[in-house]
Design an enzyme around this catalytic site. Structure first.
Site, PDB file in Angstrom:
ATOM      1  N   GLY A  14       7.961  45.209  44.904  1.00 39.81           N
ATOM      2  CA  GLY A  14       7.365  45.406  46.225  1.00 39.81           C
ATOM      3  C   GLY A  14       8.036  46.563  46.932  1.00 39.81           C
ATOM      4  O   GLY A  14       8.262  46.532  48.140  1.00 39.81           O
ATOM      5  N   TYR A 157       6.473  29.084  52.159  1.00 37.60           N
ATOM      6  CA  TYR A 157       7.287  30.294  52.214  1.00 37.60           C
ATOM      7  C   TYR A 157       8.774  29.945  52.338  1.00 37.60           C
ATOM      8  O   TYR A 157       9.618  30.445  51.589  1.00 37.60           O
ATOM      9  CB  TYR A 157       6.829  31.132  53.409  1.00 37.60           C
ATOM     10  CG  TYR A 157       7.590  32.404  53.638  1.00 37.60           C
ATOM     11  CD1 TYR A 157       7.291  33.556  52.909  1.00 37.60           C
ATOM     12  CD2 TYR A 157       8.602  32.477  54.600  1.00 37.60           C
ATOM     13  CE1 TYR A 157       7.986  34.740  53.136  1.00 37.60           C
ATOM     14  CE2 TYR A 157       9.298  33.654  54.820  1.00 37.60           C
ATOM     15  CZ  TYR A 157       8.979  34.778  54.098  1.00 37.60           C
ATOM     16  OH  TYR A 157       9.671  35.938  54.308  1.00 37.60           O
ATOM     17  N   LYS A 161      12.019  30.678  49.855  1.00 35.94           N
ATOM     18  CA  LYS A 161      13.172  31.468  50.302  1.00 35.94           C
ATOM     19  C   LYS A 161      14.470  30.688  50.094  1.00 35.94           C
ATOM     20  O   LYS A 161      15.518  31.264  49.809  1.00 35.94           O
ATOM     21  CB  LYS A 161      12.972  31.892  51.767  1.00 35.94           C
ATOM     22  CG  LYS A 161      11.796  32.852  51.948  1.00 35.94           C
ATOM     23  CD  LYS A 161      12.069  34.165  51.262  1.00 35.94           C
ATOM     24  CE  LYS A 161      10.864  34.959  50.888  1.00 35.94           C
ATOM     25  NZ  LYS A 161      11.173  36.197  50.174  1.00 35.94           N
TER      26      LYS A 161
HETATM   27  P1  NAP Z   1       5.165  43.734  53.117  1.00 39.61           P
HETATM   28  O1  NAP Z   1       5.298  44.878  54.042  1.00 39.61           O
HETATM   29  O2  NAP Z   1       3.938  42.893  53.191  1.00 39.61           O
HETATM   30  O3  NAP Z   1       5.360  44.259  51.605  1.00 39.61           O
HETATM   31  C1  NAP Z   1       5.265  43.373  50.551  1.00 39.61           C
HETATM   32  C2  NAP Z   1       5.451  44.114  49.242  1.00 39.61           C
HETATM   33  O4  NAP Z   1       5.368  43.161  48.169  1.00 39.61           O
HETATM   34  C3  NAP Z   1       4.348  45.129  48.981  1.00 39.61           C
HETATM   35  O5  NAP Z   1       4.904  46.276  48.378  1.00 39.61           O
HETATM   36  C4  NAP Z   1       3.417  44.421  48.006  1.00 39.61           C
HETATM   37  O6  NAP Z   1       2.694  45.279  47.129  1.00 39.61           O
HETATM   38  C5  NAP Z   1       4.431  43.618  47.209  1.00 39.61           C
HETATM   39  N1  NAP Z   1       3.815  42.514  46.495  1.00 39.61           N
HETATM   40  C6  NAP Z   1       3.117  41.467  47.003  1.00 39.61           C
HETATM   41  N2  NAP Z   1       2.669  40.681  46.007  1.00 39.61           N
HETATM   42  C7  NAP Z   1       3.104  41.232  44.842  1.00 39.61           C
HETATM   43  C8  NAP Z   1       2.960  40.903  43.482  1.00 39.61           C
HETATM   44  N3  NAP Z   1       2.281  39.824  43.088  1.00 39.61           N
HETATM   45  N4  NAP Z   1       3.548  41.710  42.548  1.00 39.61           N
HETATM   46  C9  NAP Z   1       4.236  42.814  42.925  1.00 39.61           C
HETATM   47  N5  NAP Z   1       4.382  43.181  44.212  1.00 39.61           N
HETATM   48  C10 NAP Z   1       3.831  42.399  45.153  1.00 39.61           C
HETATM   49  O7  NAP Z   1       6.373  42.699  53.293  1.00 39.61           O
HETATM   50  P2  NAP Z   1       7.869  42.872  53.853  1.00 39.61           P
HETATM   51  O8  NAP Z   1       7.895  42.346  55.231  1.00 39.61           O
HETATM   52  O9  NAP Z   1       8.381  44.234  53.594  1.00 39.61           O
HETATM   53  O10 NAP Z   1       8.624  41.790  52.947  1.00 39.61           O
HETATM   54  C11 NAP Z   1       9.435  42.130  51.852  1.00 39.61           C
HETATM   55  C12 NAP Z   1      10.314  40.932  51.517  1.00 39.61           C
HETATM   56  O11 NAP Z   1      11.129  40.619  52.651  1.00 39.61           O
HETATM   57  C13 NAP Z   1       9.528  39.662  51.191  1.00 39.61           C
HETATM   58  O12 NAP Z   1      10.153  38.956  50.152  1.00 39.61           O
HETATM   59  C14 NAP Z   1       9.615  38.867  52.482  1.00 39.61           C
HETATM   60  O13 NAP Z   1       9.505  37.478  52.260  1.00 39.61           O
HETATM   61  C15 NAP Z   1      11.008  39.246  52.949  1.00 39.61           C
HETATM   62  N6  NAP Z   1      11.215  39.030  54.392  1.00 39.61           N
HETATM   63  C16 NAP Z   1      10.474  39.705  55.304  1.00 39.61           C
HETATM   64  C17 NAP Z   1      10.693  39.461  56.664  1.00 39.61           C
HETATM   65  C18 NAP Z   1       9.926  40.162  57.736  1.00 39.61           C
HETATM   66  O14 NAP Z   1      10.002  39.746  58.909  1.00 39.61           O
HETATM   67  N7  NAP Z   1       9.166  41.220  57.433  1.00 39.61           N
HETATM   68  C19 NAP Z   1      11.669  38.536  57.058  1.00 39.61           C
HETATM   69  C20 NAP Z   1      12.404  37.873  56.083  1.00 39.61           C
HETATM   70  C21 NAP Z   1      12.173  38.128  54.754  1.00 39.61           C
HETATM   71  P3  NAP Z   1       1.331  46.026  47.647  1.00 39.61           P
HETATM   72  O15 NAP Z   1       1.806  47.076  48.615  1.00 39.61           O
HETATM   73  O16 NAP Z   1       0.731  46.611  46.428  1.00 39.61           O
HETATM   74  O17 NAP Z   1       0.513  44.974  48.303  1.00 39.61           O
END
Ligand code: NAP
Length: 258
Positions: A14, A157, A161
């Site tokens: 991702g 979710y 985690k």
């Molecule tokens: P995001 O902007 O939605 O990006 C998600 C990424 O994951 C994208 O690059 C997406 O690819 C990829 N992805 C989704 N499904 C996939 C799959 N089946 N195979 C390969 N890649 C896949 O999310 P984010 O906020 O940056 O989150 C990144 C991580 O941080 C996640 O694990 C999330 O749980 C964690 N996190 C986020 C937050 C927050 O507030 N944002 C807080 C705590 C933890 P595409 O671009 O091709 O769709």
């Protein structure tokens, strides 16, 4: 701060949007060759490819589904033959579905568990064997404060985690003796697309400014978190400066969950 990751080969799942993109850029800027994985967003992948070209000719983006065992096995085989054996893995790919548990469908549950937890297992499994042979490696799992703060509406979710943290500690103990360190980061609210929802129905879908202000008010630091806040900690954890850090979870939430 920049760390020296010259000679490292990093896989960031991702790695083309949000937190993953920031980690990709931080690792590339620190000298690593980076393979940034994505699933379906071609535009974000193209932008990341252009970004990586500024740093290193071998860095690239690569499409595969982290929840699909054959895809993951093939992808890591291709990475080993085309780029080299990964010394760094960041399990960042993740999705979020919002609903109370009584309304969570089996499909929703399965998709979140498959991407967030099974994806972490599958990618780690492919990375660990060669790292063990090379007796070096660093893995970072991107968990969340939802792992332990009883995040309402995020049952599946939150469970994934928490599971990632359990896996982090297992890997730290199992593979520490082979020179492989595994740690986790638990971000709080970080402003990315994940909050817009797959169907545009997430928390940031409308009234973005109001939501942002609410988030900022919850934080002792008075602001939301940004992807770069997480990326700098990931870069530290995979660097030599963290050589004696193993099995830890570092919270990056500005103190919001204290
Ligand atoms: P995001 O902007 O939605 O990006 C998600 C990424 O994951 C994208 O690059 C997406 O690819 C990829 N992805 C989704 N499904 C996939 C799959 N089946 N195979 C390969 N890649 C896949 O999310 P984010 O906020 O940056 O989150 C990144 C991580 O941080 C996640 O694990 C999330 O749980 C964690 N996190 C986020 C937050 C927050 O507030 N944002 C807080 C705590 C933890 P595409 O671009 O091709 O769709």
């Amino acid at each position: 701060m920049s760390y020296d990751l010259t000679g490292d080969i990093a896989v960031v799942t991702g790695g083309t949007r949000g937190i993953g993109r920031a980690i990709t850029e931080q690792l590339a800027a620190s000298g690593a060759t980076v393979v940034a994985n994505y699933y379906s967003n071609e535009e974000a992948a193209r932008e990341t490819e252009e970004l990586l070209a500024e740093y290193d000719a071998d860095s690239r983006v690569m499409q595969f589904d982290v929840s699909d065992v054959d895809d993951v096995i093939d992808a890591f085989a291709e990475i080993r033959s085309a780029v080299g054996t990964p010394t760094i893995l960041v399990n960042n790919a993740g999705i979020l579905e919002q609903d109370t548990l009584d309304c969570t469908t089996e499909d929703c549950w399965d998709s979140v568990v498959d991407v967030n937890l099974k994806g972490t297992f599958l990618c780690s499994r492919e990375a660990l064997g060669p790292m063990r042979d090379a007796e070096t490696g660093a893995i970072v799992n991107i968990s969340s404060v939802a792992r332990e703060n009883g995040a309402e509406g995020l049952g599946g979710y939150a469970a994934t985690k928490g599971g990632q943290v359990s896996l982090t500690k297992v890997m730290a103990k199992e593979h520490g003796p082979y020179g492989i360190r595994t740690n986790a980061i638990a971000p709080g609210l970080i402003e990315t697309d994940i909050w817009k929802g797959a169907d545009g129905d997430g928390m940031l879908a409308d009234d973005e400014e109001v939501v942002r202000e609410n988030w900022a008010e919850q934080s002792p630091l008075g602001r939301v978190g940004y992807p770069e806040d997480v990326a700098s900690v990931a870069a530290f954890l995979v660097s030599e400066e963290a050589a004696y850090v193993n099995g830890e979870v570092i919270t990056v939430d500005g103190g919001t969950n204290l």
